[in-house]
Scaffold this motif. Structure first.
Motif, PDB file in Angstrom:
ATOM      1  N   GLY B  52     -23.358 -23.377 -45.399  1.00 25.46           N
ATOM      2  CA  GLY B  52     -23.860 -21.983 -45.467  1.00 25.46           C
ATOM      3  C   GLY B  52     -22.925 -20.975 -44.959  1.00 25.46           C
ATOM      4  O   GLY B  52     -23.183 -19.703 -45.027  1.00 25.46           O
ATOM      5  N   VAL B  53     -21.634 -21.123 -44.525  1.00 22.35           N
ATOM      6  CA  VAL B  53     -20.652 -20.169 -44.532  1.00 22.35           C
ATOM      7  C   VAL B  53     -19.680 -20.052 -45.354  1.00 22.35           C
ATOM      8  O   VAL B  53     -19.000 -21.217 -45.489  1.00 22.35           O
ATOM      9  CB  VAL B  53     -20.142 -20.312 -43.252  1.00 22.35           C
ATOM     10  CG1 VAL B  53     -19.060 -19.153 -42.792  1.00 22.35           C
ATOM     11  CG2 VAL B  53     -21.416 -20.113 -42.078  1.00 22.35           C
ATOM     12  N   GLU B  73     -22.615 -24.213 -41.135  1.00 20.09           N
ATOM     13  CA  GLU B  73     -22.800 -23.100 -40.051  1.00 20.09           C
ATOM     14  C   GLU B  73     -22.223 -23.725 -38.680  1.00 20.09           C
ATOM     15  O   GLU B  73     -21.489 -23.291 -38.067  1.00 20.09           O
ATOM     16  CB  GLU B  73     -24.143 -22.344 -40.100  1.00 20.09           C
ATOM     17  CG  GLU B  73     -24.256 -21.300 -38.942  1.00 20.09           C
ATOM     18  CD  GLU B  73     -25.443 -20.543 -39.158  1.00 20.09           C
ATOM     19  OE1 GLU B  73     -25.980 -20.392 -40.475  1.00 20.09           O
ATOM     20  OE2 GLU B  73     -25.921 -19.808 -38.261  1.00 20.09           O
ATOM     21  N   LEU B  92     -23.288 -14.452 -34.567  1.00 17.71           N
ATOM     22  CA  LEU B  92     -23.097 -14.847 -35.952  1.00 17.71           C
ATOM     23  C   LEU B  92     -21.856 -14.157 -36.454  1.00 17.71           C
ATOM     24  O   LEU B  92     -21.009 -14.527 -37.324  1.00 17.71           O
ATOM     25  CB  LEU B  92     -24.280 -14.751 -37.136  1.00 17.71           C
ATOM     26  CG  LEU B  92     -23.904 -15.241 -38.526  1.00 17.71           C
ATOM     27  CD1 LEU B  92     -23.547 -16.693 -38.468  1.00 17.71           C
ATOM     28  CD2 LEU B  92     -25.199 -15.041 -39.309  1.00 17.71           C
ATOM     29  N   THR B  95     -18.965 -15.980 -35.285  1.00 10.92           N
ATOM     30  CA  THR B  95     -18.377 -17.060 -36.243  1.00 10.92           C
ATOM     31  C   THR B  95     -17.652 -16.469 -37.636  1.00 10.92           C
ATOM     32  O   THR B  95     -16.821 -17.081 -37.861  1.00 10.92           O
ATOM     33  CB  THR B  95     -19.853 -17.745 -36.486  1.00 10.92           C
ATOM     34  OG1 THR B  95     -20.413 -18.228 -35.143  1.00 10.92           O
ATOM     35  CG2 THR B  95     -19.396 -18.969 -37.341  1.00 10.92           C
ATOM     36  N   CYS B  96     -18.251 -15.431 -38.145  1.00 12.53           N
ATOM     37  CA  CYS B  96     -17.923 -15.243 -39.379  1.00 12.53           C
ATOM     38  C   CYS B  96     -16.456 -14.484 -39.234  1.00 12.53           C
ATOM     39  O   CYS B  96     -15.442 -14.688 -40.337  1.00 12.53           O
ATOM     40  CB  CYS B  96     -18.786 -14.019 -40.061  1.00 12.53           C
ATOM     41  SG  CYS B  96     -20.457 -14.709 -40.666  1.00 12.53           S
ATOM     42  N   VAL B 130     -22.954 -15.520 -45.704  1.00  9.38           N
ATOM     43  CA  VAL B 130     -23.862 -16.627 -44.870  1.00  9.38           C
ATOM     44  C   VAL B 130     -24.886 -16.777 -45.990  1.00  9.38           C
ATOM     45  O   VAL B 130     -25.679 -15.937 -46.157  1.00  9.38           O
ATOM     46  CB  VAL B 130     -24.095 -15.916 -43.648  1.00  9.38           C
ATOM     47  CG1 VAL B 130     -25.041 -16.863 -43.174  1.00  9.38           C
ATOM     48  CG2 VAL B 130     -22.893 -15.679 -42.710  1.00  9.38           C
TER      49      VAL B 130
END
Lengths: 128, 164
Positions: B52-53, B73, B92, B95-96, B130
């Motif tokens: 998912g990333v 993720e 999030l 994280t990105c 994402v």
């Protein structure tokens, strides 16, 4: 040099935290860390008060590290402040450009705390 | 005298068998130094990239293309947590940010390992997507260098699509 005031300029908040952690792990006595997300914010921070050390990324939106260096030249607050560039590029020409514009050193990402210490400590020794 | 990027990029870099090995080395070095984790090439490699990333970094100059790093993720959060010294990312976006930086360092470290590429190729600021259900279409017919790695038992893919 004890209790230094450091400006870390990087568009990545995670990278700013890593740089701060590396400075502390390298045994550098950091009193205060000011963060900026690009060169514009970095110049504004320097105008608020002098720094003992500036670490700046090169590739950033809004104002990149090389433009930031040029901007620092015009600030009395930053005349004697060592600036170390942090770059992912590893490009020799970009590094030469940064050193010509007044940077005192550079660190290539990825890096270790030891590499940060190696580049930064000599710039702080005897600075006061 | 410094030559311009246009001059330096006049001769295009062409991938060969060594590029996959160089890519693996670049990824492992970045993870060892910035994440504190030794990651290994996946054996056997998973069938196709998923997760998912996805972080992407554009490359322009002697090599034009896109480097893409993709993971789940959960893996992305784990990587970000380690980069933040054990503090789980609060949002999030953190994280990105972390995965974007990793992809940027992998791209930079990779091009530094290829003769003639370091000074003749520029990187873009990373972009992170994402979501799971997407396809990537290139108008060119790109050559690809693809690497599958294992991060703490979980798959992580890095692909370089070279458009010219």
């Amino acid at each position: 040099m004890k209790g230094i005031r450091v400006l870390i300029v990087d568009d990545s908040a995670v990278m700013r935290k890593i740089v701060e952690r590396c400075l502390r792990q390298a045994g550098i006595d950091v009193k205060e860390v000011i963060e900026a997300a690009n060169g514009v914010e970095g110049l504004a921070a320097v105008q608020q008060g002098p720094m003992d050390l500036i670490l700046s990324d090169i590739n950033m939106p809004a104002m990149d590290g090389l433009e930031f260096l040029q901007g620092l030249r015009g600030l009395d607050n930053a005349k004697n402040t060592p600036v170390v560039m942090i770059t992912t590029e590893g490009s020799e020409s970009r590094v030469v450009e940064a050193l010509s514009a007044g940077a005192r050193g550079y660190i290539r990402k990825p890096f270790t705390p030891d590499q940060v210490k190696e580049r930064v400590s000599p710039l702080l020794d005897g600075a006061r | 005298m410094n030559r311009s990027l246009a001059e330096r990029s006049a001769s295009r870099a062409r991938p060969d068998a060594s590029w996959q090995v160089m890519m693996q080395a670049a990824i492992r070095e970045v993870f060892q130094l910035m994440v504190g984790t030794d990651i290994q090439p996946a054996d056997p490699p998973p069938e196709s990239p998923s997760g998912g990333v996805s972080a992407m970094v554009g490359m322009a100059g002697a090599l034009c293309g896109v480097l893409r790093l993709r993971c789940s993720e959960q893996t992305a959060v784990s990587i970000a947590t380690k980069m933040l010294g054990g503090h789980e990312p609060g949002a999030l976006s953190d994280t990105c940010d972390a995965i974007g930086e990793i992809s940027n360092m992998v791209a930079g470290n990779f091009k530094a390992k290829i003769a003639g590429l370091c000074d003749a190729c520029m990187l873009s600021v990373p972009t992170v997507v994402v979501g799971v259900d997407y396809d990537v279409y290139s108008l060119a017919s790109p050559e690809r260098v693809e690497v599958s790695m294992t991060y703490e038992g979980q798959p992580l893919w890095v692909g370089l699509e070279i458009s010219s």
